[in-house]
Design an enzyme around this catalytic site. Structure first.
Site, PDB file in Angstrom:
ATOM      1  N   HIS A   1       1.505   6.672 -65.494  1.00 17.95           N
ATOM      2  CA  HIS A   1       0.703   7.802 -65.965  1.00 17.95           C
ATOM      3  C   HIS A   1      -0.680   7.308 -66.413  1.00 17.95           C
ATOM      4  O   HIS A   1      -1.708   7.891 -66.064  1.00 17.95           O
ATOM      5  CB  HIS A   1       1.392   8.505 -67.136  1.00 17.95           C
ATOM      6  CG  HIS A   1       2.534   9.383 -66.734  1.00 17.95           C
ATOM      7  ND1 HIS A   1       3.649   8.914 -66.096  1.00 17.95           N
ATOM      8  CD2 HIS A   1       2.719  10.729 -66.890  1.00 17.95           C
ATOM      9  CE1 HIS A   1       4.496   9.907 -65.881  1.00 17.95           C
ATOM     10  NE2 HIS A   1       3.946  11.034 -66.356  1.00 17.95           N
TER      11      HIS A   1
ATOM     12  N   HIS B   1      23.284  60.860 -75.055  1.00 17.45           N
ATOM     13  CA  HIS B   1      23.164  59.936 -73.931  1.00 17.45           C
ATOM     14  C   HIS B   1      24.529  59.501 -73.406  1.00 17.45           C
ATOM     15  O   HIS B   1      24.748  59.434 -72.193  1.00 17.45           O
ATOM     16  CB  HIS B   1      22.383  58.681 -74.352  1.00 17.45           C
ATOM     17  CG  HIS B   1      20.907  58.808 -74.219  1.00 17.45           C
ATOM     18  ND1 HIS B   1      20.254  58.789 -73.013  1.00 17.45           N
ATOM     19  CD2 HIS B   1      19.936  58.953 -75.155  1.00 17.45           C
ATOM     20  CE1 HIS B   1      18.952  58.910 -73.205  1.00 17.45           C
ATOM     21  NE2 HIS B   1      18.729  59.011 -74.496  1.00 17.45           N
TER      22      HIS B   1
ATOM     23  N   GLU C   1      17.214  49.734 -81.340  1.00 12.39           N
ATOM     24  CA  GLU C   1      16.400  50.034 -80.161  1.00 12.39           C
ATOM     25  C   GLU C   1      15.268  50.987 -80.543  1.00 12.39           C
ATOM     26  O   GLU C   1      14.108  50.749 -80.240  1.00 12.39           O
ATOM     27  CB  GLU C   1      17.282  50.662 -79.086  1.00 12.39           C
ATOM     28  CG  GLU C   1      16.524  51.100 -77.839  1.00 12.39           C
ATOM     29  CD  GLU C   1      17.378  51.930 -76.900  1.00 12.39           C
ATOM     30  OE1 GLU C   1      16.999  52.038 -75.718  1.00 12.39           O
ATOM     31  OE2 GLU C   1      18.412  52.490 -77.335  1.00 12.39           O
ATOM     32  N   HIS C   2      15.619  52.090 -81.190  1.00 14.35           N
ATOM     33  CA  HIS C   2      14.641  53.062 -81.685  1.00 14.35           C
ATOM     34  C   HIS C   2      14.739  53.143 -83.200  1.00 14.35           C
ATOM     35  O   HIS C   2      15.838  53.293 -83.734  1.00 14.35           O
ATOM     36  CB  HIS C   2      14.913  54.467 -81.129  1.00 14.35           C
ATOM     37  CG  HIS C   2      15.024  54.545 -79.645  1.00 14.35           C
ATOM     38  ND1 HIS C   2      16.239  54.573 -78.994  1.00 14.35           N
ATOM     39  CD2 HIS C   2      14.070  54.616 -78.680  1.00 14.35           C
ATOM     40  CE1 HIS C   2      16.034  54.666 -77.693  1.00 14.35           C
ATOM     41  NE2 HIS C   2      14.730  54.682 -77.475  1.00 14.35           N
TER      42      HIS C   2
ATOM     43  N   ASP D   1      10.749  58.928 -75.268  1.00 10.73           N
ATOM     44  CA  ASP D   1      11.530  58.948 -74.035  1.00 10.73           C
ATOM     45  C   ASP D   1      10.724  59.493 -72.863  1.00 10.73           C
ATOM     46  O   ASP D   1      11.021  59.170 -71.705  1.00 10.73           O
ATOM     47  CB  ASP D   1      12.791  59.798 -74.222  1.00 10.73           C
ATOM     48  CG  ASP D   1      13.860  59.078 -75.017  1.00 10.73           C
ATOM     49  OD1 ASP D   1      13.777  57.846 -75.152  1.00 10.73           O
ATOM     50  OD2 ASP D   1      14.787  59.749 -75.505  1.00 10.73           O
TER      51      ASP D   1
ATOM     52  N   SER E   1      22.372  53.436 -75.792  1.00 12.06           N
ATOM     53  CA  SER E   1      21.205  53.840 -76.559  1.00 12.06           C
ATOM     54  C   SER E   1      21.538  53.908 -78.044  1.00 12.06           C
ATOM     55  O   SER E   1      22.678  54.164 -78.441  1.00 12.06           O
ATOM     56  CB  SER E   1      20.712  55.208 -76.078  1.00 12.06           C
ATOM     57  OG  SER E   1      19.500  55.551 -76.720  1.00 12.06           O
TER      58      SER E   1
ATOM     59  N   GLU F   1       5.969   5.624 -73.951  1.00 11.92           N
ATOM     60  CA  GLU F   1       7.071   6.331 -73.301  1.00 11.92           C
ATOM     61  C   GLU F   1       7.599   5.583 -72.080  1.00 11.92           C
ATOM     62  O   GLU F   1       8.439   6.113 -71.348  1.00 11.92           O
ATOM     63  CB  GLU F   1       6.617   7.744 -72.909  1.00 11.92           C
ATOM     64  CG  GLU F   1       6.302   8.616 -74.133  1.00 11.92           C
ATOM     65  CD  GLU F   1       5.962  10.049 -73.767  1.00 11.92           C
ATOM     66  OE1 GLU F   1       5.860  10.357 -72.554  1.00 11.92           O
ATOM     67  OE2 GLU F   1       5.801  10.864 -74.688  1.00 11.92           O
TER      68      GLU F   1
ATOM     69  N   GLN G   1      20.009  61.372 -79.444  1.00  8.16           N
ATOM     70  CA  GLN G   1      20.408  60.069 -78.913  1.00  8.16           C
ATOM     71  C   GLN G   1      21.903  60.024 -78.618  1.00  8.16           C
ATOM     72  O   GLN G   1      22.335  59.393 -77.655  1.00  8.16           O
ATOM     73  CB  GLN G   1      20.030  58.960 -79.890  1.00  8.16           C
ATOM     74  CG  GLN G   1      18.536  58.733 -80.003  1.00  8.16           C
ATOM     75  CD  GLN G   1      17.876  58.480 -78.657  1.00  8.16           C
ATOM     76  OE1 GLN G   1      18.150  57.477 -78.001  1.00  8.16           O
ATOM     77  NE2 GLN G   1      17.013  59.380 -78.221  1.00  8.16           N
TER      78      GLN G   1
END
Length: 435
Positions: A425, A266, A332-333, A366, A241, A420, A263
Site C-alpha cells: 500500500h 386494516h 409506525e404512526h 395515508d 399496521s 498493518e 387503523q
C-alpha cells in the site's frame, strides 16, 4: 373491547415498557422456509411456477402475467373522475416532499489540493410490490413509484397479485395509478414468488432482475425479502399496521376513537394504542369505540383488532411518561393530540411518521399529506425509516488529490501500511514520487 394497562404510580424501565403492549404474532422467521421454496421455484421454473402459485394462492392465474401497456392506458382512461383528481393531487404532493429528501452533493476540502465529494447515485432498476388482499391500494402505487422516480431511477417494474374479481388480472385502480405515473412494466403476480421474480428475473417474460425490491405485503412477502436480501437491496419487512395516540384531557374522544378505528380496519392484527394521562378521556374513548364500531363497515375486523393483545389504552401519570411509552413502543404512526403538542414532540425520538395536532390524522398521511405511508412497523422505527427517495439512492465518495496533497500524507500512509503489514500500500504511493 380493548384492554387497559395502568402505569400510574410506576416508573417502568425501557425494557419493561417495550414488553407492555404485545404486538401481533407475525413470525417472519417461521415463514422463511415456505418463502424460500417459492422463490427457488420461480427462479428455476419461471412462468410455470408463477402460474401454479397464482392458482394456489390467488384463486387463479392471469391470462398473461406481463400486462399489455394498452391495458394500462385503458385503465387510466376508465379511472373515475374523483379518483383521478385525488391521484393527481397526491402525486403532486408526494413529488414535492420527495424532492426535499434528495441530498445535495457536498464537497469537502480536507487540505489544499485534497477534496472529497459526496454524491448520491440512484440504483438502475427497482421492483415495486403492491399488495392485494382485503383492500386495494392505488395510494401505495404512488408511495412506491414517486420516490423512486424523484431519486432518478430509470427503470421501474411493478408487481401486484391477480384478482379473481377482475378476471384474474390486476385491480384496475392499481393499473390506472401505474399508468398515471408513466409505469408501463407491470406484472400480475403476487406473494413470495413475485419477490423472487423481481429479484432474479424471468427471461420468458422479458423481466430483468432489479437492484432493489420495495413495497409492503404479507408475512410471506416479508420473508421472501429476507431470502433475496444480499442479492438485491430491500426497503423493509413490513408487518401489520399500527397507531399510537398520545392524548390529554384537551383531546376530543370522538376523534381519538375514530383514528384508532381507522387503523384497526386494516387487518385483524392491526394495533391501536392510546396513551393518556387523563382517565376521563380514556373512559370517553372507550365509550366512543363501542358506539362507532357498531356502525363501521369493517366491524368484525375492527372488533378483533381492538380486542387483541396488540391494542390497549395505557394510563400514565404525565405526558413525559407517555412520551417514554411511545418511544419504547416505536410506533409506525404516532399521533399527538394534546394541548401543547410541541412539548410532547420534543420528547419523541422513535416513530415512523408523526402526526401533530387534532387536524393531522393518520388518514391524511395515508393519502394526501405528501408524506409516505410505507413505514417501519413492529418497533423497527427505533432504527429504520419508511420509503423515501433515499431508499433508492447510494452515497458515493469521490476522492481527488493532486500531487502535493498526496505527497503531504505519503509518510502517514507508509506508517499505517507498514503497521498493518501491508507494505505494498505504501509502495503504491511511493511509486508516484520516484525522486
Amino acid at each position: 373491547m380493548i384492554q387497559t394497562i395502568d402505569l400510574r404510580g410506576r416508573r417502568p424501565t425501557p425494557g419493561e415498557l417495550r414488553a407492555l403492549v404485545h404486538r401481533a404474532e407475525v413470525d417472519v422467521s417461521a415463514a422463511i422456509p415456505v418463502a424460500a421454496e417459492l422463490v427457488r421455484d420461480v427462479r428455476e421454473r419461471g412462468t410455470i411456477a408463477l402460474d401454479e402459485q397464482a392458482d394456489r394462492f390467488d384463486g387463479g392465474r392471469a391470462e398473461t402475467i406481463r400486462v399489455d401497456p394498452a391495458a394500462i392506458t385503458a385503465a387510466v382512461a376508465r379511472l373515475p373522475t374523483p379518483i383521478r383528481a385525488a391521484l393527481d393531487e397526491v402525486v403532486g404532493r408526494e413529488r414535492a416532499a420527495s424532492r426535499a429528501q434528495v441530498p445535495s452533493p457536498a464537497v469537502t476540502t480536507v487540505a489544499p489540493g485534497a477534496q472529497i465529494t459526496q454524491r448520491w447515485q440512484p440504483v438502475d432498476r427497482v421492483g415495486l410490490y403492491i399488495p392485494g388482499g382485503k383492500a386495494v391500494y392505488p395510494s401505495s402505487v404512488v408511495m412506491n413509484v414517486v420516490p423512486a422516480q424523484v431519486a432518478g431511477v430509470g427503470s421501474i417494474a411493478l408487481a401486484s397479485p391477480p384478482q379473481k374479481d377482475f378476471d384474474h388480472g390486476i385491480h384496475p385502480l392499481i393499473l390506472g395509478a401505474a399508468g398515471v405515473l408513466g409505469v408501463d412494466e407491470v406484472y400480475a403476480m403476487g406473494g413470495a414468488g413475485a419477490i423472487g421474480a423481481l429479484a432474479y428475473g424471468v427471461p420468458s417474460l422479458a423481466l430483468d432482475p432489479v437492484d432493489v425490491v420495495a413495497g409492503p405485503g404479507n408475512v410471506y412477502v416479508a420473508a421472501a425479502k429476507r431470502v433475496v436480501q444480499g442479492d438485491v437491496g430491500i426497503d423493509a419487512e413490513a408487518g401489520p399496521s399500527e397507531v399510537l395516540v398520545i392524548a390529554d384531557g384537551a383531546a376530543d374522544a370522538r376523534v381519538v376513537a375514530a383514528d384508532l378505528i381507522s387503523q384497526a380496519e386494516h387487518d385483524e392484527s392491526a394495533a391501536a394504542v392510546l396513551v393518556t394521562d387523563a382517565p376521563q378521556l380514556a373512559d370517553a374513548v372507550r365509550a366512543e369505540l363501542e358506539r362507532q364500531v357498531a356502525t363501521t363497515a369493517a366491524r368484525d375486523r375492527v372488533l378483533i383488532a381492538l380486542a387483541g393483545p396488540q391494542s390497549a389504552i395505557v394510563l400514565v401519570d404525565d405526558l413525559e411518561t407517555a412520551a417514554r411509552v411511545s418511544d419504547a413502543y416505536a410506533p409506525e404512526h404516532l399521533e399527538i393530540q394534546t394541548a401543547d403538542p410541541g412539548a410532547v414532540l420534543d420528547r419523541i425520538s422513535h416513530a415512523g411518521a408523526i402526526f401533530v395536532g387534532a387536524f393531522s390524522p393518520v388518514s391524511l398521511g395515508d393519502y394526501l399529506a405528501g408524506s409516505n405511508h410505507i413505514l417501519p412497523t413492529g418497533g423497527t422505527a427505533r432504527f429504520a425509516s419508511g420509503i423515501s427517495a433515499v431508499t433508492f439512492l447510494r452515497p458515493q465518495q469521490v476522492v481527488s488529490y493532486d500531487a502535493e496533497a498526496l505527497r503531504g500524507v505519503a509518510h502517514h500512509i507508509r506508517a499505517m501500511s507498514d503497521a498493518e503489514q501491508l507494505p505494498a500500500h505504501g509502495d503504491a504511493v511511493d511509486a508516484r514520487f520516484p525522486d
